[in-house]
Design an enzyme around this catalytic site. Structure first.
Site, mmCIF file in Angstrom:
data_model
loop_
_atom_site.group_PDB
_atom_site.id
_atom_site.type_symbol
_atom_site.label_atom_id
_atom_site.label_comp_id
_atom_site.label_asym_id
_atom_site.label_seq_id
_atom_site.Cartn_x
_atom_site.Cartn_y
_atom_site.Cartn_z
ATOM 1 N N ALA A 240 0.901 -1.200 -0.051
ATOM 2 C CA ALA A 240 -0.163 -0.079 0.075
ATOM 3 C C ALA A 240 0.815 1.311 -0.115
ATOM 4 O O ALA A 240 1.946 1.381 0.094
ATOM 5 C CB ALA A 240 -0.919 -0.044 1.273
ATOM 6 N N HIS A 241 0.296 2.388 0.000
ATOM 7 C CA HIS A 241 0.852 3.581 0.047
ATOM 8 C C HIS A 241 1.807 3.827 0.909
ATOM 9 O O HIS A 241 1.465 3.755 2.236
ATOM 10 C CB HIS A 241 0.047 4.815 -0.343
ATOM 11 C CG HIS A 241 -1.298 4.991 0.447
ATOM 12 N ND1 HIS A 241 -2.256 5.947 0.409
ATOM 13 C CD2 HIS A 241 -1.662 4.128 1.445
ATOM 14 C CE1 HIS A 241 -3.154 5.596 1.278
ATOM 15 N NE2 HIS A 241 -2.978 4.777 1.993
ATOM 16 N N ASN A 242 2.881 4.645 0.793
ATOM 17 C CA ASN A 242 3.890 5.076 1.866
ATOM 18 C C ASN A 242 4.698 3.939 2.581
ATOM 19 O O ASN A 242 5.006 4.268 3.709
ATOM 20 C CB ASN A 242 3.018 6.119 2.717
ATOM 21 C CG ASN A 242 2.804 7.404 1.991
ATOM 22 O OD1 ASN A 242 1.952 7.473 1.618
ATOM 23 N ND2 ASN A 242 3.856 8.276 2.112
#
Lengths: 348, 348, 348
Positions: A240-242
């Site tokens: 997922a993001h980051n």
């Protein structure tokens, strides 16, 4: 592609026992090998095949005990499994290097291509993309605006790299993998709807990273989702993001890592594992398949298992205790009966 | 793209403290910000960065207490996080709007395109497709016969929409997602084989639906698989035939929903959750990651967890009881020993 | 497409009750049917719709009791569900057969195409590929060098078959599926890095195999990953290198099978199940959704459930015992209190 026993012994730095002129043309499992095959015994349980295999040449460890009659020329090496992986490279098949831009590829005039690059038909190289030397982009890929791909990296068919994705050198990105799709970020509104939060960041992937087929790595909301060098990711993995994945961490198939979790270096993660978001995982941590991790791990080099995950040995104990629950029930009933009798007796 | 502190304060309806002429050109995390950055403090734990950040401008809540010396111009707003999501939109990157049909796209003569549509190279628009205004179909997509896509929807590279798929307006469909593949339906035969059951239905997706990368939504056997408006679906999610997902339900990565299950509106489903088929799930239900749901849920607005799922607070209790099993074993043994002594005593 | 009641009765080998000239043009669920629809009652719980449905024709079982007044012509058949699956084929929609090589497809001069083949635009057929008669390869597929595809097989858009993949006849391979990607094999090095082990084998798929969308099947390290005839695989399934799946085994969505595991014939595997590597699974084994299998299974035709999996009935018992743990705790406390009283008494 063919090798004599003498050539193989030299290439593998091994000791030859038998006819140096025997020729092999392929690599095969010991139980399927024929006269034109080289095979190997790395695991002692395959030693039983020594006397029956038809393999022209057998790679064995230097201290392998060859008893009974056998047909194959032996090549004794330091470590048979390592030699086997060398043989896999020597006998690699029709997946050979190609170069050139095929006529039905689309390459923006504003893209920069290195030397000896291959771009397959129906691949799309957008504006401001920079592609290093010896990079191979197979057909039907999309490389978004401003992306950069380092030297010698291979992107297999039907991959998508969204804009501004950075990929290092010597990477393999297998088919269907998507890098740089929007992170899953939505702001709840008072009327029950969700408003999309723009995902302005990107994905940065280091050198020597391998990513399997149909995996997904989302771009950061802000800043970068980072996969450090040497990371190995299997098929259908969701990052997922980051998220940040440390050097040489290995992630097996169908595992998912939620937003902003940071996994440090040299971790080993089994298949179908899930991490909730915003965790920190210490270096060298290992996780059994189907584990669920809902807390940060600060002590390095420990093994974890279960959902929610506990230390590995504890998880084995809990599994045993759990399986023993019908027995616990019986013991409880016996105690209750005995105590009831005692109490009845006392009240008499 | 650049803004003065004065402009930002006006746009965010905030109160300016400091030099109104300071200019910022980008949005950054507080710990990475430089003089040309605007950053924000939404979570109190980031307040410690106030005195060290180089950010030109800081967005903070109206009641934020700024102590010590600090460098940044402050803009005080009602809610710092909401302002941050607005800034994400203001600073959105190179992912800008494009239009036109690229020369290597294939668009059937029988397809209808709206105004200002973008169709990327190597995308295939089949017969009888209808595409609304401002739709963007990125390269390497397939839009099957008779499909309809509403205004302002974006379909990212390498997506597949099978024939007769209906997609609403203002949707985002991320790369690699497949909509309208055959449901998994096979009739067992007496000889042990399975005969394919034709899947004649389709998929209908409402307005404002977001779908992540490499997800799959199967067409109905008969009738429609329906994703209602406002639903948000993450990456690698599997939605089987004849499923119905209610308005504004949110589904995290790698979750799977089996055939004919109906999930009502405003549910929140964690990652790697599984639903068996033919269930009904009441509105507002929430599910922890890795839950397994094997029964219908009729009471709305409850939280569930575990596999098989129980109510959330019960699941926490069960987890604790489970971890306590070695202790239970010890207590049982002690009781058994004590009782044995008592009984021995009695029999003396 | 339209049928009279008389025609339908003949085709389904059924008994007609009512006007033989009623015409239907579509197949519909009983609660959604109108005068031009044929519908069916296979499940007794739908019998309540008999008196209200507008369906022109209703397919029912031969012993169905039709009470009250109703509007529809009845066709009585041996098995209503089987007849329904026949109707699905008779009314199959716009997904009709196409043929020819579209002008923007790429077909190597060294590839061999059978009769009546369809190759869609933007599909890439590499050197030495052999494609059988009536094969349909939809747009945006990649078929790697030396691959073979048997007669009547359909490969839907955006699929990837790596080099040397063998696919049988009468198969369906749904969009986004990747076959022949490298197995996940890396040799750990002393410096903490991992060296890629070449994956020289291939994938062999038998006749009548169906594979859902976005699944992945890795090529073997050496030899072949084998999917035997009649196997049915759902969406987002991961099959690792050197796995073998026996005839007519069915695998539901998001299941993962690790390297070198051999699953024998006629097994039924639920969704989100995981198998560790190097297992053998006996024929006819069945696995509940989300099971985790970490041991070989030698006895055929048993049902398994849970993670780690135990026999199905045992798993239900364990789930019940587990849910009963708060009660166990109470009973333990009561015993402890009672015994404490007894012991106090005794010591008095």
């Amino acid at each position: 592609m063919q090798f004599t026993a003498k050539e193989l012994a030299e290439r593998l730095d091994g000791l030859l026992e038998g006819n140096p002129d025997v020729v092999v043309r392929k690599l095969a499992k010991i139980e399927e090998a024929d006269e034109e095959s080289v095979s190997f015994i790395a695991n002692p349980k395959y030693a039983v095949y020594l006397n029956t295999t038809k393999a022209g040449i057998l790679i064995v460890s230097k201290d392998f005990e060859a008893s009974g009659t056998y047909h194959s020329v032996l090549v004794r090496v330091e470590d048979a499994y390592t030699s086997f992986t060398k043989l896999l490279n020597m006998f690699s098949g029709s997946d050979s290097k190609v170069s050139g831009v095929e006529p039905m590829a689309f390459v923006s005039q504003k893209a920069k291509l290195g030397k000896d690059v291959f771009i397959g038909n129906f691949s799309y190289i957008a504006d401001d993309v920079e592609i290093g030397d010896n990079v191979q982009i197979y057909p039907n890929c999309f490389i978004g605006k401003g992306s950069k791909i380092g030297d010698n990296t291979r992107v297999f068919p039907n991959c998508t790299l969204y804009h501004d994705t950075i990929v290092g050198a010597h990477c393999h990105i297998h088919s269907g993998t998507v890098i740089g799709s929007d992170g899953f970020g939505f702001a709840p509104q008072k009327d029950g709807t969700f408003q999309k939060i723009n995902q302005n960041g990107n994905v940065i992937i280091g050198d020597h990273v391998d990513i399997g087929a149909n995996s997904t790595i989302d771009r950061a909301t802000m800043g970068s989702t980072v996969i450090h060098k040497g990371v190995k990711i299997d098929n259908l993995v969701h990052i997922a993001h980051n998220v940040e994945i440390g050097e040489n961490t290995v992630i097996a198939g169908q595992t998912g890592i939620s937003g902003s979790t940071k996994i440090d270096k040299q971790c080993v993660i089994g298949g179908q594992v899930g991490f909730v978001g915003h965790l920190y995982i210490a270096p060298g941590s290992q996780f059994g398949a189907q584990s669920g991790i809902n807390k940060s791990i600060k002590t390095p080099n420990k093994k974890w298992n279960g959902s929610p995950a506990v230390e590995y040995m504890d998880s084995l104990r809990l599994i045993n205790h759990n399986r023993n629950l019908p027995e616990v029930e019986k013991r409880l009933r016996l105690l209750e009966d005995q105590l009831k009798s005692l109490l009845a007796l006392k009240n008499d």
